[in-house]
Design a protein around this motif. Sequence first.
Motif, PDB file in Angstrom:
ATOM      1  N   LEU A  20       8.705  -3.810 -10.674  1.00 55.89           N
ATOM      2  CA  LEU A  20       9.343  -2.539 -11.031  1.00 55.89           C
ATOM      3  C   LEU A  20       9.757  -2.506 -12.501  1.00 55.89           C
ATOM      4  CD1 LEU A  20      11.524  -2.079  -7.829  1.00 55.89           C
ATOM      5  CD2 LEU A  20       9.695  -0.525  -8.571  1.00 55.89           C
ATOM      6  N   MET A  21      10.334  -3.604 -12.976  1.00 56.78           N
ATOM      7  CA  MET A  21      10.856  -3.643 -14.336  1.00 56.78           C
ATOM      8  C   MET A  21       9.766  -3.896 -15.378  1.00 56.78           C
ATOM      9  SD  MET A  21      14.106  -2.968 -14.480  1.00 56.78           S
ATOM     10  CE  MET A  21      14.531  -3.613 -16.106  1.00 56.78           C
ATOM     11  N   LEU A  22       8.874  -4.832 -15.105  1.00 57.62           N
ATOM     12  CA  LEU A  22       7.931  -5.293 -16.123  1.00 57.62           C
ATOM     13  C   LEU A  22       6.619  -4.530 -16.134  1.00 57.62           C
ATOM     14  CD1 LEU A  22       8.463  -9.152 -15.696  1.00 57.62           C
ATOM     15  CD2 LEU A  22       9.603  -7.596 -17.293  1.00 57.62           C
ATOM     16  N   GLU A  74       4.805   7.593  -8.776  1.00 58.60           N
ATOM     17  CA  GLU A  74       3.667   6.757  -9.160  1.00 58.60           C
ATOM     18  C   GLU A  74       3.981   5.280  -8.951  1.00 58.60           C
ATOM     19  OE1 GLU A  74       0.611   6.025 -12.926  1.00 58.60           O
ATOM     20  OE2 GLU A  74       2.493   7.111 -13.224  1.00 58.60           O
ATOM     21  N   ALA A  75       5.206   4.872  -9.297  1.00 59.84           N
ATOM     22  CA  ALA A  75       5.604   3.470  -9.118  1.00 59.84           C
ATOM     23  C   ALA A  75       5.559   3.080  -7.650  1.00 59.84           C
ATOM     24  CB  ALA A  75       7.002   3.258  -9.682  1.00 59.84           C
ATOM     25  N   ALA A  76       6.077   3.952  -6.774  1.00 61.31           N
ATOM     26  CA  ALA A  76       6.062   3.663  -5.344  1.00 61.31           C
ATOM     27  C   ALA A  76       4.628   3.549  -4.828  1.00 61.31           C
ATOM     28  CB  ALA A  76       6.814   4.746  -4.588  1.00 61.31           C
ATOM     29  N   THR A  77       3.767   4.463  -5.269  1.00 62.67           N
ATOM     30  CA  THR A  77       2.369   4.468  -4.815  1.00 62.67           C
ATOM     31  C   THR A  77       1.642   3.188  -5.221  1.00 62.67           C
ATOM     32  OG1 THR A  77       2.305   6.890  -4.989  1.00 62.67           O
ATOM     33  CG2 THR A  77       0.189   5.725  -4.921  1.00 62.67           C
ATOM     34  N   LEU A  78       1.812   2.810  -6.495  1.00 57.61           N
ATOM     35  CA  LEU A  78       1.138   1.609  -6.997  1.00 57.61           C
ATOM     36  C   LEU A  78       1.689   0.345  -6.344  1.00 57.61           C
ATOM     37  CD1 LEU A  78       0.924   2.516 -10.795  1.00 57.61           C
ATOM     38  CD2 LEU A  78      -0.971   2.389  -9.159  1.00 57.61           C
ATOM     39  N   LEU A  79       3.000   0.276  -6.183  1.00 57.48           N
ATOM     40  CA  LEU A  79       3.620  -0.917  -5.619  1.00 57.48           C
ATOM     41  C   LEU A  79       3.202  -1.128  -4.168  1.00 57.48           C
ATOM     42  CD1 LEU A  79       5.730  -3.217  -6.079  1.00 57.48           C
ATOM     43  CD2 LEU A  79       7.435  -1.665  -5.124  1.00 57.48           C
ATOM     44  N   ALA A  81       0.679  -0.139  -2.642  1.00 57.87           N
ATOM     45  CA  ALA A  81      -0.761  -0.343  -2.456  1.00 57.87           C
ATOM     46  C   ALA A  81      -1.172  -1.808  -2.626  1.00 57.87           C
ATOM     47  CB  ALA A  81      -1.538   0.517  -3.453  1.00 57.87           C
ATOM     48  N   GLN A  82      -0.252  -2.652  -3.108  1.00 65.16           N
ATOM     49  CA  GLN A  82      -0.573  -4.060  -3.335  1.00 65.16           C
ATOM     50  C   GLN A  82      -0.639  -4.822  -2.007  1.00 65.16           C
ATOM     51  OE1 GLN A  82      -1.334  -4.894  -6.551  1.00 65.16           O
ATOM     52  NE2 GLN A  82      -0.929  -2.684  -6.814  1.00 65.16           N
ATOM     53  N   ASP A  83      -1.591  -5.740  -1.909  1.00 61.21           N
ATOM     54  CA  ASP A  83      -1.738  -6.526  -0.676  1.00 61.21           C
ATOM     55  C   ASP A  83      -0.475  -7.312  -0.348  1.00 61.21           C
ATOM     56  OD1 ASP A  83      -4.315  -5.618  -0.405  1.00 61.21           O
ATOM     57  OD2 ASP A  83      -5.231  -7.371  -1.370  1.00 61.21           O
ATOM     58  N   TRP A  84       0.183  -7.861  -1.378  1.00 57.02           N
ATOM     59  CA  TRP A  84       1.355  -8.695  -1.129  1.00 57.02           C
ATOM     60  C   TRP A  84       2.581  -7.880  -0.705  1.00 57.02           C
ATOM     61  CZ3 TRP A  84       5.243  -7.036  -4.163  1.00 57.02           C
ATOM     62  CH2 TRP A  84       4.934  -6.453  -5.411  1.00 57.02           C
ATOM     63  N   ALA A  85       2.487  -6.523  -0.808  1.00 57.75           N
ATOM     64  CA  ALA A  85       3.647  -5.666  -0.529  1.00 57.75           C
ATOM     65  C   ALA A  85       3.633  -5.086   0.883  1.00 57.75           C
ATOM     66  CB  ALA A  85       3.717  -4.539  -1.561  1.00 57.75           C
ATOM     67  N   ALA A  86       2.895  -5.724   1.783  1.00 56.33           N
ATOM     68  CA  ALA A  86       2.792  -5.186   3.142  1.00 56.33           C
ATOM     69  C   ALA A  86       4.144  -5.101   3.845  1.00 56.33           C
ATOM     70  CB  ALA A  86       1.829  -6.041   3.959  1.00 56.33           C
ATOM     71  N   ASP A  87       5.064  -5.993   3.480  1.00 57.81           N
ATOM     72  CA  ASP A  87       6.385  -5.997   4.132  1.00 57.81           C
ATOM     73  C   ASP A  87       7.436  -5.208   3.361  1.00 57.81           C
ATOM     74  OD1 ASP A  87       5.498  -7.573   6.243  1.00 57.81           O
ATOM     75  OD2 ASP A  87       5.867  -9.432   5.149  1.00 57.81           O
ATOM     76  N   VAL A  88       7.001  -4.486   2.344  1.00 53.06           N
ATOM     77  CA  VAL A  88       7.917  -3.642   1.571  1.00 53.06           C
ATOM     78  C   VAL A  88       7.823  -2.215   2.107  1.00 53.06           C
ATOM     79  CG1 VAL A  88       8.519  -2.762  -0.718  1.00 53.06           C
ATOM     80  CG2 VAL A  88       7.617  -5.081  -0.463  1.00 53.06           C
ATOM     81  N   ALA A  89       8.956  -1.586   2.344  1.00 50.92           N
ATOM     82  CA  ALA A  89       8.971  -0.228   2.902  1.00 50.92           C
ATOM     83  C   ALA A  89       9.746   0.704   1.979  1.00 50.92           C
ATOM     84  CB  ALA A  89       9.608  -0.237   4.286  1.00 50.92           C
ATOM     85  N   MET A  90       9.255   1.915   1.831  1.00 49.58           N
ATOM     86  CA  MET A  90       9.955   2.922   1.033  1.00 49.58           C
ATOM     87  C   MET A  90      11.015   3.589   1.896  1.00 49.58           C
ATOM     88  SD  MET A  90       8.305   6.019  -1.164  1.00 49.58           S
ATOM     89  CE  MET A  90       9.315   7.357  -1.811  1.00 49.58           C
ATOM     90  N   GLN A  91      12.235   3.632   1.388  1.00 44.18           N
ATOM     91  CA  GLN A  91      13.350   4.210   2.135  1.00 44.18           C
ATOM     92  C   GLN A  91      13.715   5.612   1.653  1.00 44.18           C
ATOM     93  OE1 GLN A  91      15.143   2.279   4.772  1.00 44.18           O
ATOM     94  NE2 GLN A  91      13.091   1.440   4.519  1.00 44.18           N
ATOM     95  N   GLY A  92      13.358   5.922   0.405  1.00 52.20           N
ATOM     96  CA  GLY A  92      13.695   7.245  -0.081  1.00 52.20           C
ATOM     97  C   GLY A  92      13.435   7.404  -1.563  1.00 52.20           C
ATOM     98  N   LEU A  93      13.432   8.649  -2.010  1.00 51.70           N
ATOM     99  CA  LEU A  93      13.305   9.003  -3.420  1.00 51.70           C
ATOM    100  C   LEU A  93      14.212  10.196  -3.645  1.00 51.70           C
ATOM    101  CD1 LEU A  93      11.910   8.724  -6.178  1.00 51.70           C
ATOM    102  CD2 LEU A  93      10.099  10.201  -5.316  1.00 51.70           C
ATOM    103  N   GLN A  94      15.199  10.059  -4.513  1.00 52.92           N
ATOM    104  CA  GLN A  94      16.199  11.118  -4.652  1.00 52.92           C
ATOM    105  C   GLN A  94      16.649  11.268  -6.095  1.00 52.92           C
ATOM    106  OE1 GLN A  94      19.014   9.423  -1.903  1.00 52.92           O
ATOM    107  NE2 GLN A  94      20.126   8.326  -3.492  1.00 52.92           N
TER     108      GLN A  94
END
Length: 300
Positions: A20-22, A74-79, A81-94
């Motif tokens: 997210l940062m880099l 865009e950040a959420a979409t790209l993140l 989509a990564q194979d290693w991010a299968a266990d990451v879930a989006m909780q919201g955008l506000q």
Amino acid sequence: MFELILRAPESLVETVSDALMLELDALSVSVEDADADSEAEQALFGEPGMPAPKAGWQRSTLRALFPEEAAATEAATLLLAQDWAADVAMQGLQPVPEQDWVRLTQSQFAPVEITPSFWIVPTWHEPPAAAQQIIRLDPGLAFGTGTHPTTRMCLRWIATQPDERRAGWQRVLDYGCGSGILAIGAALHNGQAIDAVDIDPAAVTSTQANAQANGVQLNAGLPELASGHYPLVLANILATPLKLLAPLLCGHVAAGGDLVLAGILERQADELTAAYAPWCELAVHDREDGWVLMTARFAP
């Protein structure tokens, strides 16, 4: 400004934060316990000034700030989509309500009383009516704004020494000076020829700027600046480096001089006493919020 909220397991917190940062240009990322205020909440503390023992909780909530909604989307979409991010879930955008961040930050730092007549006052505050001596200091990159108990105890010790003791402070060493607050406090209480040293060049720069702002003279530099003997040696660091520095710090204390140490938790006092026993007799001089101030007076 928009906030992207994600849920991630502990094993991915650091990877997601770095991405997210880099790579995705988040303005900031904060991590919280997803189970806070529930029976599953976990305590996760590190010693002040040191990294936390783990990067996150078993289930962590990450909040990333972006300047625009499109960037966050865009950040959420790209993140995700990564194979290693299968266990990451989006909780919201506000959206984040607009606030005067400077004013909000400043409101968190009020004048700090050291003694009834000696105060630390941020530049945006008027000094309290009772203040006869003040240090003007704003929060910055270097440690030491006066809000931490260890800093307050050191300054209180300096301010409450008798005049005849202060008259002997012809040289003063502040080892691990941070913002330079202890060196400035010593200068305001008759300290002369003050050397303020730190391993961090940013702390040296901060000390020089704060000394100038308070109209005091001192020498700030890296640790090799310290030389010879000083009637007063101050060190507000942490217990582990203080133990390692015992021979060095004691070697700088002049005959009849004072050694003042802080950054020590109450449970660590016995360890420090033992570490310094070959050179002096350390004793607890002050206590505040689980921290202690330890001092020793060397034989004339």
